[in-house]
Design a protein around this motif. Structure first.
Motif, short mmCIF file in Angstrom:
data_model
loop_
_atom_site.label_atom_id
_atom_site.label_comp_id
_atom_site.label_asym_id
_atom_site.label_seq_id
_atom_site.Cartn_x
_atom_site.Cartn_y
_atom_site.Cartn_z
N TYR A 174 0.83 -1.20 0.00
CA TYR A 174 0.00 0.00 0.00
C TYR A 174 0.87 1.26 0.00
O TYR A 174 0.63 2.18 -0.77
N SER A 219 -8.17 -1.70 -1.36
CA SER A 219 -7.62 -0.71 -0.42
C SER A 219 -8.45 0.58 -0.39
O SER A 219 -8.69 1.14 0.68
N GLU A 220 -8.92 1.01 -1.53
CA GLU A 220 -9.73 2.24 -1.56
C GLU A 220 -11.09 2.01 -0.91
O GLU A 220 -11.59 2.88 -0.20
N HIS A 236 0.16 2.53 -3.83
CA HIS A 236 -1.18 3.10 -3.88
C HIS A 236 -1.15 4.34 -4.76
O HIS A 236 -0.30 5.22 -4.59
N ILE A 242 -4.28 -3.41 -4.02
CA ILE A 242 -3.96 -2.04 -4.41
C ILE A 242 -5.01 -1.47 -5.36
O ILE A 242 -5.44 -0.33 -5.19
#
Length: 168
Positions: free
Chosen positions: A29, A123-124, A33, A119
Motif C-alpha cells: 500500500y 484498499s480504496e 497506492h 492495491i
C-alpha cells in the motif's frame, strides 16, 4: 485446512495475525497506492517550497512488483525463522520452481494477484469504509486490537506455537 478436515493454526501467533501478509499488505500500500503523495527535494525555484507529485501504476506493474516483493519478504522471513529459531511454518519443497522450500512460483503468483487486488480494488474501499466510522470508534477499535496483539505476542514468545501440523 489439514488432511483430517480440521483447521490448523500454522503461524507463529495463536490469534488470527499473519505478519508476513500484514507487513506485505502495508508495504504494498505504501509503495504502490495510486493516490500516494511523495515529498520531493526542495524546488530550486524562487518559492523554495516543497512540492508534491502523485504516482500511478498500471495493474500489470503492480502485479509484477508485488509478486517480487512478496516473494522476497517470504524468503527473508522463512530463512530468518529457520536459521534463528529452527522453525519452518511453510515448506514449498514439493512445489515446482521452489527455492529451498522457502518460496515457489505458485506463491509468487499468489502474491502478485493478491497485491494487485489489494492495491487496485480493495484498499480504496476499505479506506473509505474506515474513515466513514467515527474517530472515537476507530481509536477504541485500534486500542483493543493492539492489546490483543500484544497479549498474543507475549503468549507466542513464552509458549511458541510449534508441533505436529505447524512446523515441518
Amino acid at each position: 485446512m489439514a488432511k483430517d478436515n480440521t483447521f490448523r493454526n500454522r503461524g507463529f501467533f495463536y490469534g488470527p495475525w499473519l505478519p508476513v501478509y500484514g507487513i506485505g499488505a502495508v508495504v504494498f500500500y505504501c509503495l504502490f497506492h495510486s493516490s500516494r503523495e511523495t515529498i520531493s527535494i526542495r524546488s530550486l525555484h524562487k518559492s523554495n517550497r516543497l512540492f508534491l507529485f502523485k504516482t500511478k501504476y498500471h495493474p500489470l506493474t503492480i502485479f509484477i512488483k508485488t509478486a517480487l516483493l512478496g516473494t522476497a519478504l517470504e524468503l527473508v522471513i522463512g530463512w530468518f525463522l529457520d536459521i534463528f529459531f529452527d522453525l519452518r511454518y511453510w515448506d514449498y519443497s514439493s512445489y515446482p520452481f521452489n527455492f529451498h522450500g522457502y518460496i515457489c512460483l505458485l506463491s509468487a503468483v499468489g502474491f502478485g494477484v493478491a497485491g494487485m487486488l489489494w492495491i487496485c480494488v480493495f484498499s480504496e474501499i476499505f479506506r473509505k469504509l474506515w474513515f466513514s466510522l467515527p474517530p472515537g470508534f476507530r481509536r477504541g477499535f485500534n486500542s483493543v486490537l493492539i492489546l490483543l496483539f500484544l497479549a498474543d505476542c507475549a503468549a507466542a514468545l513464552i509458549f511458541p506455537n510449534t508441533g505436529h501440523g505447524i512446523t515441518f
